[in-house]
Design a protein around this motif. Sequence first.
Motif, PDB file in Angstrom:
ATOM      1  N   UNK A  67       0.840  -1.185   0.000  1.00  0.00           N
ATOM      2  CA  UNK A  67       0.000   0.000   0.000  1.00  0.00           C
ATOM      3  C   UNK A  67       0.879   1.239   0.000  1.00  0.00           C
ATOM      4  N   UNK A  68       0.401   2.247  -0.654  1.00  0.00           N
ATOM      5  CA  UNK A  68       1.170   3.485  -0.691  1.00  0.00           C
ATOM      6  C   UNK A  68       0.584   4.458   0.327  1.00  0.00           C
ATOM      7  N   UNK A  69       1.408   4.936   1.240  1.00  0.00           N
ATOM      8  CA  UNK A  69       0.941   5.858   2.268  1.00  0.00           C
ATOM      9  C   UNK A  69       1.482   7.250   1.983  1.00  0.00           C
ATOM     10  N   UNK A  70       0.555   8.155   1.740  1.00  0.00           N
ATOM     11  CA  UNK A  70       0.996   9.528   1.456  1.00  0.00           C
ATOM     12  C   UNK A  70       1.766  10.091   2.639  1.00  0.00           C
ATOM     13  N   UNK A  71       1.382   9.671   3.847  1.00  0.00           N
ATOM     14  CA  UNK A  71       2.025  10.247   5.026  1.00  0.00           C
ATOM     15  C   UNK A  71       3.513   9.881   5.070  1.00  0.00           C
ATOM     16  N   UNK A  72       3.837   8.667   4.607  1.00  0.00           N
ATOM     17  CA  UNK A  72       5.247   8.274   4.615  1.00  0.00           C
ATOM     18  C   UNK A  72       6.037   9.164   3.676  1.00  0.00           C
ATOM     19  N   UNK A  73       5.484   9.390   2.500  1.00  0.00           N
ATOM     20  CA  UNK A  73       6.213  10.214   1.547  1.00  0.00           C
ATOM     21  C   UNK A  73       6.327  11.645   2.060  1.00  0.00           C
ATOM     22  N   UNK A  74       5.259  12.112   2.673  1.00  0.00           N
ATOM     23  CA  UNK A  74       5.299  13.488   3.175  1.00  0.00           C
ATOM     24  C   UNK A  74       6.336  13.627   4.276  1.00  0.00           C
ATOM     25  N   UNK A  75       6.415  12.627   5.155  1.00  0.00           N
ATOM     26  CA  UNK A  75       7.341  12.720   6.286  1.00  0.00           C
ATOM     27  C   UNK A  75       8.774  12.448   5.862  1.00  0.00           C
ATOM     28  N   UNK A  76       8.966  11.459   5.004  1.00  0.00           N
ATOM     29  CA  UNK A  76      10.314  10.943   4.790  1.00  0.00           C
ATOM     30  C   UNK A  76      10.903  11.303   3.437  1.00  0.00           C
ATOM     31  N   UNK A  77      10.097  11.871   2.562  1.00  0.00           N
ATOM     32  CA  UNK A  77      10.623  12.310   1.275  1.00  0.00           C
ATOM     33  C   UNK A  77      11.255  11.177   0.498  1.00  0.00           C
ATOM     34  N   UNK A  78      12.524  11.318   0.173  1.00  0.00           N
ATOM     35  CA  UNK A  78      13.165  10.354  -0.727  1.00  0.00           C
ATOM     36  C   UNK A  78      13.294   8.977  -0.090  1.00  0.00           C
ATOM     37  N   UNK A  79      13.108   8.869   1.221  1.00  0.00           N
ATOM     38  CA  UNK A  79      13.219   7.557   1.857  1.00  0.00           C
ATOM     39  C   UNK A  79      11.956   6.742   1.693  1.00  0.00           C
ATOM     40  N   UNK A  80      10.909   7.372   1.172  1.00  0.00           N
ATOM     41  CA  UNK A  80       9.665   6.622   0.970  1.00  0.00           C
ATOM     42  C   UNK A  80       9.104   6.952  -0.398  1.00  0.00           C
ATOM     43  N   UNK A  81       9.800   6.526  -1.436  1.00  0.00           N
ATOM     44  CA  UNK A  81       9.295   6.827  -2.768  1.00  0.00           C
ATOM     45  C   UNK A  81       7.944   6.146  -2.971  1.00  0.00           C
ATOM     46  N   UNK A  82       7.019   6.833  -3.578  1.00  0.00           N
ATOM     47  CA  UNK A  82       5.646   6.342  -3.799  1.00  0.00           C
ATOM     48  C   UNK A  82       4.967   5.941  -2.500  1.00  0.00           C
ATOM     49  N   UNK A  83       5.367   6.511  -1.407  1.00  0.00           N
ATOM     50  CA  UNK A  83       4.685   6.204  -0.156  1.00  0.00           C
ATOM     51  C   UNK A  83       4.995   4.837   0.394  1.00  0.00           C
ATOM     52  N   UNK A  84       6.071   4.209  -0.112  1.00  0.00           N
ATOM     53  CA  UNK A  84       6.493   2.932   0.485  1.00  0.00           C
ATOM     54  C   UNK A  84       7.909   3.100   1.011  1.00  0.00           C
ATOM     55  N   UNK A  85       8.156   2.509   2.174  1.00  0.00           N
ATOM     56  CA  UNK A  85       9.481   2.674   2.771  1.00  0.00           C
ATOM     57  C   UNK A  85      10.552   2.057   1.889  1.00  0.00           C
ATOM     58  N   UNK A  86      11.619   2.788   1.728  1.00  0.00           N
ATOM     59  CA  UNK A  86      12.797   2.250   1.070  1.00  0.00           C
ATOM     60  C   UNK A  86      13.397   1.142   1.954  1.00  0.00           C
ATOM     61  N   UNK A  87      13.770  -0.004   1.394  1.00  0.00           N
ATOM     62  CA  UNK A  87      14.258  -1.108   2.230  1.00  0.00           C
ATOM     63  C   UNK A  87      15.420  -0.716   3.124  1.00  0.00           C
ATOM     64  N   UNK A  88      16.355   0.041   2.586  1.00  0.00           N
ATOM     65  CA  UNK A  88      17.477   0.451   3.420  1.00  0.00           C
ATOM     66  C   UNK A  88      17.027   1.333   4.573  1.00  0.00           C
ATOM     67  N   UNK A  89      16.058   2.198   4.257  1.00  0.00           N
ATOM     68  CA  UNK A  89      15.619   3.087   5.314  1.00  0.00           C
ATOM     69  C   UNK A  89      14.795   2.330   6.345  1.00  0.00           C
ATOM     70  N   UNK A  90      14.130   1.287   5.909  1.00  0.00           N
ATOM     71  CA  UNK A  90      13.446   0.430   6.876  1.00  0.00           C
ATOM     72  C   UNK A  90      14.444  -0.087   7.909  1.00  0.00           C
ATOM     73  N   UNK A  91      15.583  -0.600   7.410  1.00  0.00           N
ATOM     74  CA  UNK A  91      16.596  -1.116   8.340  1.00  0.00           C
ATOM     75  C   UNK A  91      17.109  -0.015   9.262  1.00  0.00           C
TER      76      UNK A  91
END
Lengths: 216, 631
Positions: free
Chosen positions: B76-100
Amino acid sequence: MAYTYSLEKDQPNYIVDPLKFALWLFILTVIMVFGGLTSAFIVQRGMVPADQQLIFDLPAILWPNLMLILFSSVTLMVGVRSLQGDRPWLPMLAFGMTFVLGLLFLRGQWQAFLELANSGLPLVDRSRADNAVSHFYVMTGLHGIHIVAALLVLLVGMWRLGRALVLGRPYQQYRFVLTAIFWHFLGVLWVYLFVFMIAQLSEEGAGAMFQRAFGF
Amino acid sequence: MSDATSHATTGAGTLSAVGHHDDHHGHHHGNFWTTYVFSTDHKVIAKQFLITGIIMAIIGIGMSTLFRLQLAFPDTSFAILEALLGKWAPDGKLDPNFYLSLVTMHGTFMVFFVLTAGLSGTFSNFLIPLQIGARDMASGFMNMLSYWFFFASSVIMVSSLFVETGPAGGGWTIYPPLSALPQAMPGSGMGMTLWLVAMTLFIASSLLGSINYITTVMNLRTQGMTFDRLPLTIWAFFLTAVIGVLSFPVLFSAALLLMFDRLLGTSFYLSDIFIGGELLHYQGGSPILFQHLFWFLGHPEVYIVLLPALGISSEVISVHARKPIFGYKAMIGSMVGIAFLSFIVWAHHMFVTGMNPFLGTVFMLFTLVIAVPSAIKAFNYITTLWKGNIRFTPPMLFAIGLVSLFITGGITGIFLGNAALDIPLHDTYFVTAHFHLVMGSASAFGLFAGVYHWFPKMFGRMMNKRLGYIHFWLTFTSLYLVFFPMHFMGLGGVARHYWSQSAFTFMEVFMPLQGFITIAAIIGFFGQFIFLYNFFSSIFIGKKASLNPWQANTLEWTTPRVPGHGNWPGDIPHVYRWPYDYSKPGVKEDYLPQHIPDAEIEYEEGFPKPATMPTPATPAQKPEVKEEAED
Ligand code: HEM
Ligand SMILES: [Cu+2]
């Protein structure tokens, strides 16, 4: 409403003087740090097959260095003892000597580093599968940093003592007692590290190394 | 026990005298900076630790809700993730590295910054002088340094969230090679370096604090406050500090060697490594060495986190059950036992590193032995509650909740302590469930119990009870809903630290459960705002507290409503008994504070007055009643 608090010292249950006690706790933490490092050494040593373990001649200058630091403990003790005496500049002289001996020790350790590195045993050498020399640098270096810190404390103490002498004021003898405890500890710590390294690393043993250092 | 020690004759300022000197100035010509910022007063420093800890907790728990979203709804794509994290959550999904990185920072923040510094820093500082009857810590200056090292460490750790390559990502245990090779992954870069710098400052802070706590408890107790009259809180803080002094230096050793590997290219922890197909010429090192050094701190660290919470709950449960703590000496003994054993069990975190099975068995044995003192403590809590006159106040609920979480989480420790069982369970959600219940949740409950209980002493006002109840039930249920199901996921083999489980069929069956957990976690997260509101508003608008709102026995309640520098306006009270004389037969009130001499005890009418009369025929006399102190 403002309370008036008693600032009188109450009589607490002193077991030892708090400052001295805190210092011993600090010393305990330093012991744990070096305990961790020496066990790391032993663990890594154990991973290398016995016939491939690196042994070599430790820099001979480590022997005179040992003498320097032990002697500096003596001069520091003389200084602390003479604080109560009636020759006010004697402690200053003794502390000054301690300070110089400490600097000489540091210079000697640095020379040992250089000697070792020049003889083909630098800190980083990825052609070896034995990290023992790197451990030597880390432990010796960390001990040296403690010496630097202790020398700074000694310097501050001497500055205050000198100022008090010039201005004819009473001075705090007690801080020298604490400095001395720490300094003696660093000496003992070095003895331990020295013996440990000789036992683990040295090809020739302490006696032969002594001969190499002093020529007899 | 009055031995004039040498410092008096050598004319040196003792630590305490130095502290008082500063207080003296602070009190009379104190400006904003010396009173509230660079204060040496233990109560102010405690509040500084508490507030900083709360801020770190908000960030730390906030991060966990972000990665819970990812875990539950990976597609699922979460707009809030993209808004909060910018490039770390492209398309509203957490980047795997940033997840770690988020998981790593969540663990680091919660374990070290919230539950170590936030808990010990707050309550050891606040309670040690107040409960042992001292005017301040042994060294106010060192205490202030301890806080500011912690503050600097927090600032650096938080700032590492904003570096280009992201914060450290190798797990809160920072195992090499991910932590040793800057090029290994984004989270091994600058973020990892900052992690090490911040932790070095943290270690310094923790050691300064611990040395001070131990020195204070040993030397500054008031007349009559013998070790067998210390509140269990103080025993717990004392032992915690002892563990800290012995274990944090070893983390420093581990980190030092790691820094050499990272920055200078030595190979203490590295050997035969390929990155991107290229062979790195490291030889002879071993990442397992790091694990040994790390867990030599790491396991004691989990008790550094837990023991203060156990101390707090002992005090809170006894006060609010109006009963003496059951087995006072056994409580002390088991804490000493835990403290000792915590140093010889570390390798239970390393059963799968290929260790010699004989060695594994030895560590397994010691590990299982820890269950004995732990069980003694759990039973003593329950027997203290048994037939008590329980007052279900918010601190009491949190203390009872702690006991529940401690038991639930501790039992799974026994599973994991068996090497044979641990091999399949290691690094699954079973472990996550275990330590979040026993360490995370139980210690957080200790923190909450402590805040609700001592808030009146900290700020002179009461926290709102009703909000406290709502906060408790929301937190308690959500914690169980979050962590209990994780056991089943772990038994099903779901690995921890995986960015997405939808790629594996055997893990995918647990996706609905992941969704459930995430929803429970988010509810619990928002429940904490009730606490935050209650905490901050009560500082200003809470009901004014009476001098001893819980009718407790310990010395802090003999101070003014909001104690100033030096804690007691007059002389420090002396102590005549242990702190747990609640509901003592014959005594008029149901509590008997430590500072009341035997001669001043008020008895119920008609009760024969035995306590101070040394008549042989007084079988009703309790053994705890001591003769007056040796002074
Ligand atoms: C009955 C006592 C306990 C036993 C026998 C026990 C045993 C274990 C074992 C064997 C593991 C390793 C699991 C694995 O990684 O495969 C573990 C993990 C852990 N335990 Fe316990 N435990 C006990 C109590 C506690 C307590 C009281 C705490 C903290 C307050 C705690 C905190 C942790 C943490 C934080 C981890 C995981 C660390 C990590 O891998 O990230 N445990 N426990
Ligand atoms: Cu453990």
